[in-house]
Design a protein around this motif. Structure first.
Motif, PDB file in Angstrom:
ATOM      1  N   MET A   1       5.270  -1.499  -0.501  1.00  0.00           N
ATOM      2  CA  MET A   1       5.204  -1.236   0.919  1.00  0.00           C
ATOM      3  C   MET A   1       4.977   0.259   1.132  1.00  0.00           C
ATOM      4  SD  MET A   1       8.016  -1.720   3.980  1.00  0.00           S
ATOM      5  CE  MET A   1       8.564  -3.239   3.319  1.00  0.00           C
ATOM      6  N   LYS A   2       4.208   0.581   2.142  1.00  0.00           N
ATOM      7  CA  LYS A   2       3.923   1.969   2.509  1.00  0.00           C
ATOM      8  C   LYS A   2       4.426   2.231   3.924  1.00  0.00           C
ATOM      9  CE  LYS A   2      -0.173   2.532  -0.317  1.00  0.00           C
ATOM     10  NZ  LYS A   2      -1.582   2.943  -0.296  1.00  0.00           N
ATOM     11  N   ILE A   3       5.184   3.329   4.071  1.00  0.00           N
ATOM     12  CA  ILE A   3       5.762   3.694   5.365  1.00  0.00           C
ATOM     13  C   ILE A   3       5.282   5.090   5.745  1.00  0.00           C
ATOM     14  CG2 ILE A   3       7.888   4.114   6.656  1.00  0.00           C
ATOM     15  CD1 ILE A   3       9.307   2.277   4.623  1.00  0.00           C
ATOM     16  N   LEU A   4       4.818   5.234   6.971  1.00  0.00           N
ATOM     17  CA  LEU A   4       4.427   6.538   7.520  1.00  0.00           C
ATOM     18  C   LEU A   4       5.337   6.835   8.701  1.00  0.00           C
ATOM     19  CD1 LEU A   4       2.506   8.980   7.749  1.00  0.00           C
ATOM     20  CD2 LEU A   4       1.063   7.566   9.209  1.00  0.00           C
ATOM     21  N   ARG A   5       6.027   7.970   8.638  1.00  0.00           N
ATOM     22  CA  ARG A   5       6.885   8.401   9.739  1.00  0.00           C
ATOM     23  C   ARG A   5       6.235   9.628  10.388  1.00  0.00           C
ATOM     24  NH1 ARG A   5      10.883   5.362   7.898  1.00  0.00           N
ATOM     25  NH2 ARG A   5      11.810   5.668   5.882  1.00  0.00           N
ATOM     26  N   ILE A   6       6.183   9.640  11.711  1.00  0.00           N
ATOM     27  CA  ILE A   6       5.580  10.757  12.444  1.00  0.00           C
ATOM     28  C   ILE A   6       6.606  11.263  13.455  1.00  0.00           C
ATOM     29  CG2 ILE A   6       3.673  11.491  13.922  1.00  0.00           C
ATOM     30  CD1 ILE A   6       2.103   9.041  12.862  1.00  0.00           C
ATOM     31  N   ARG A  82      -5.873   6.335   7.535  1.00  0.00           N
ATOM     32  CA  ARG A  82      -6.967   5.633   6.837  1.00  0.00           C
ATOM     33  C   ARG A  82      -6.867   5.783   5.319  1.00  0.00           C
ATOM     34  NH1 ARG A  82     -12.430   5.774  10.456  1.00  0.00           N
ATOM     35  NH2 ARG A  82     -11.500   4.724  12.241  1.00  0.00           N
ATOM     36  N   LYS A  83      -6.459   6.959   4.847  1.00  0.00           N
ATOM     37  CA  LYS A  83      -6.325   7.179   3.410  1.00  0.00           C
ATOM     38  C   LYS A  83      -5.099   6.484   2.841  1.00  0.00           C
ATOM     39  CE  LYS A  83      -8.758  11.561   2.994  1.00  0.00           C
ATOM     40  NZ  LYS A  83      -8.619  13.003   2.668  1.00  0.00           N
ATOM     41  N   PHE A  84      -3.967   6.616   3.529  1.00  0.00           N
ATOM     42  CA  PHE A  84      -2.699   6.101   3.060  1.00  0.00           C
ATOM     43  C   PHE A  84      -2.562   4.587   3.259  1.00  0.00           C
ATOM     44  CE2 PHE A  84       2.067   5.776   3.745  1.00  0.00           C
ATOM     45  CZ  PHE A  84       2.409   5.916   2.407  1.00  0.00           C
ATOM     46  N   LYS A  85      -3.138   4.079   4.348  1.00  0.00           N
ATOM     47  CA  LYS A  85      -3.073   2.652   4.711  1.00  0.00           C
ATOM     48  C   LYS A  85      -1.637   2.123   4.749  1.00  0.00           C
ATOM     49  CE  LYS A  85      -7.650   1.897   2.991  1.00  0.00           C
ATOM     50  NZ  LYS A  85      -8.527   1.359   2.007  1.00  0.00           N
TER      51      LYS A  85
END
Length: 90
Positions: A1-6, A82-85
């Motif tokens: 799983m990939k998580i992006l926090r902003i 887009r890179k990290f998805k």
């Protein structure tokens, strides 16, 4: 799983504490995470970020509105997405 926090800034307070604690909880082999943050204001103190991995700091990404920087960082964040998805964006 990939998580992006902003988050616009990692100042001392609730959201920053949540990000740090969730990042610690998600430090596992099966989870990849990136945190995008902006700079704190002059009258604020930043939390200790030394233990945060995969941190992308954007100096002009701030709480205050600025059409030029807002558009610039919007495009940068879209490129990262887009890179990290990521599976989850918080």
């Amino acid at each position: 799983m990939k998580i992006l926090r902003i988050v616009t800034r990692l100042n001392i307070g609730g959201p920053s504490i949540q990000i740090k604690e969730l990042s610690k909880l998600h430090m596992r082999e099966d989870i990849e995470q990136i945190i995008i943050c902006g700079a704190v204001d002059k009258n604020e103190k930043q939390i200790n970020i030394s233990d945060l991995n995969n941190l992308i700091c954007m100096s002009k990404f701030r709480k205050k509105l600025n059409p030029f920087y807002d558009l610039y960082y919007f495009v940068r964040i879209i490129i990262i997405i887009r890179k990290f998805k990521p599976d989850i964006i918080v």
